[in-house]
Write an enzyme that holds these catalytic residues in place. Structure first.
Site, PDB file in Angstrom:
ATOM      1  CB  SER A 203      -0.861  -0.049   1.403  1.00 38.19           C
ATOM      2  OG  SER A 203       0.057   0.361   2.307  1.00 38.19           O
ATOM      3  CE  LYS A 204      -1.756   6.703  -2.672  1.00 39.14           C
ATOM      4  NZ  LYS A 204      -3.155   7.145  -2.605  1.00 39.14           N
ATOM      5  NE  ARG A 205      -0.867   1.657   5.968  1.00 41.91           N
ATOM      6  CZ  ARG A 205      -1.814   1.458   5.655  1.00 41.91           C
ATOM      7  NH1 ARG A 205      -2.404   2.514   4.929  1.00 41.91           N
ATOM      8  NH2 ARG A 205      -2.510   0.270   5.273  1.00 41.91           N
TER       9      ARG A 205
END
Ligand code: GLU
Length: 501
Positions: A266-268
């Site tokens: 994910s973006k994280r």
């Protein structure tokens, strides 16, 4: 049961990619699209692109356009879908609302679906109570409105409640053979009655996806494992549509793509946007090659292949079911390999837009710029792993003398007072080198700096490199100097010797 309108002979494989673009397509989407595409190409089937945009607050026209552009850029051409059309269109779900409403009403008439009048508060309250009762286990819809009497319905209607339409999930279980995961069985105790249509009349994913897969005569649903839990619902909707058991599409659920931390990507925990990689100078062939490896590889575990080779060899039954880890370092290494493998003219055409974007070349490029780029490109093709690096590497050649500036950090480190004698000697040595070739330039500089000044090569050539190319990292020095020409080289050496005013 209602009749099945998606009948008729199925001609060949029909596989769809069905994104809901609520942002840039991410690497997981593209891995799915790639497998869908390759499966269609391998089997001589049809690759269908369907945009799932029923949630129009999230999926915008801009994201749809960007998704189409990304797929085209990657070379994942679709046979049916937006902009190309096809016999089962429209291919945007927002333009297919009437068929969802139609099927919803048929399900209700046939008793496969019912109106549910429960409010969010009532549902939440009962869920909390049930959770307390089961010691915290998962609790879904409790079937409260499954069998309301006409009087109960009238009373809810009189209160002005707007119902949702729920699917009546039959008791029992669903078993299907997933082409990647093998046999999967889901007990319907874990599949509560689900909403097909919201109170405002808008369809939910499970309704739209199942109706479309049937009406578009999809034979294979190849998608991410995150959607596995919707498969029993989808199959139940197929049945309600009257699709015969042997006629359901086959399913293949692809392994999760994980970040370095082992969590879903994910973006994280990583950069997920394919457009980001595009703008950072990654080649579409590198992205496709790398993403293909996240769950599949061709014979003999070859790690480098083209899209055409993948299309010839892809086999769903060889997709690994276990999760794959996204490794940006490996992607970049593959990108470097693919860059080195381009033919020289192709390499020039790939770096040119980046040079133009950085203001180093006009659009279209001038004749003189074209010559410089063509001459400089071979010096860097072996040395870069992203096309964007061409900007820093060729900037020295494409920048006019008035704008040329040495990187201040590199200047501070290398163009120290100690460098002055080196630059002076280089200037003198280069003033009358003939012919002006890399070979002669090399000999002259060696003689003057390594032999004459008794310097180690690093001390000798570092200052010359920074003065002439503006950076400590540059293409090979003698070739760079040759391309730059005598006048510009001498001017830069002189300038580096002049203390800033
Ligand atoms: N539209 C769904 C999504 O983007 C995928 C639908 C499907 O492949 O079944 O998550």
């Amino acid at each position: 049961m209602t009749e099945h309108t998606g009948d008729g002979p199925r001609v060949g494989v029909r596989v769809r990619f069905a994104p809901s673009p609520s942002g840039d397509l991410h690497v997981g989407n593209i891995r799915t699209a790639l497998y869908d595409w390759a499966f269609a190409r391998r089997t001589g089937g049809t690759f269908v692109l369907r945009i799932e945009d029923t949630d129009q607050t999230r999926v915008t026209q801009e994201y749809i356009n960007s998704a189409l552009d990304t797929l085209r850029w990657l070379g994942l051409d679709w046979d049916e879908g937006p902009e190309v059309g096809g016999p089962y269109g429209p291919y945007l779900q927002s333009e297919r609302m009437a068929s969802y409403a139609d099927w919803a009403q048929r399900f209700r008439a046939a008793g496969d679906a019912y109106y549910c009048y429960c409010t969010q508060e009532e549902l939440a309250e009962r869920r909390a109570a049930a959770r307390a009762g089961t010691g915290g286990g998962p609790t879904g819809y409790d079937g409260h409105c499954r069998d309301l009497t006409p009087e109960q319905v009238a009373a809810y209607e009189a209160e002005g409640r707007a119902p949702v339409l729920r699917f009546r999930m039959p008791a029992g279980s669903t078993t299907f053979t997933d082409l990647v995961l093998g046999e999967v069985t889901v007990d319907h105790a874990h599949v509560p009655d689900f909403v097909l249509v919201r109170a405002d009349g808008s369809p939910l994913y499970t309704l739209a996806v199942a109706v479309d897969d049937v009406l578009m005569k999809i034979t294979h649903v190849v998608r991410g494992q995150d959607l596995l839990s919707s498969t029993p619902r989808q199959i139940a909707v197929y049945r309600a549509m009257g699709v015969a058991e042997g006629e359901f599409p086959a399913f293949a659920h692809l392994p999760y793509v994980l970040g370095k931390d082992g969590q879903r990507l994910s973006k994280r925990n990583g950069v997920v946007s394919v457009n980001w990689y595009r703008h950072e100078g990654f080649l579409p062939e590198a992205i496709c090659n790398y993403l293909a490896l996240l769950g599949w590889s061709p014979g003999e575990n070859r790690e480098s292949f083209t899209l055409a080779e993948m299309a010839a060899e892809f086999d769903l039954t060889r997709v690994r079911p276990n999760s794959a880890q996204f490794d940006a370092v490996k992607l970049e290494a593959i990108n470097g390999d693919k860059i080195r493998g381009l033919d020289p003219a192709d390499f020039v055409s790939r770096i040119t837009p980046f040079l133009q974007g950085a203001g180093l070349a006009a659009d279209p490029v001038t004749e003189q710029q074209a010559q410089l780029i063509e001459a400089g490109a071979p010096l860097i093709q072996e040395r870069i792993s992203r096309l964007t690096e061409a900007v820093g590497m060729l900037g020295f050649l494409l920048t006019g003398e008035a704008e040329f500036a040495v990187d201040p950090g590199d200047a501070a480190k290398v163009l120290t007072p100690d460098a002055a004698p080196v630059l002076k000697a280089a200037e003198a040595a280069l003033a009358d080198v003939t012919p002006w070739t890399a070979e002669a330039i090399k000999d002259a500089l060696h003689q003057a700096l390594v032999e004459g000044l008794e310097l180690k090569p690093r001390q000798a050539f570092g200052p010359v490199r920074v003065a002439v190319t503006g950076r400590r990292v540059s293409p090979p020095l003698y070739e760079s100097i040759e391309l730059l020409g005598r006048d510009r080289t001498l001017a830069r050496l002189a300038r580096a010797l002049t203390p800033p005013a």
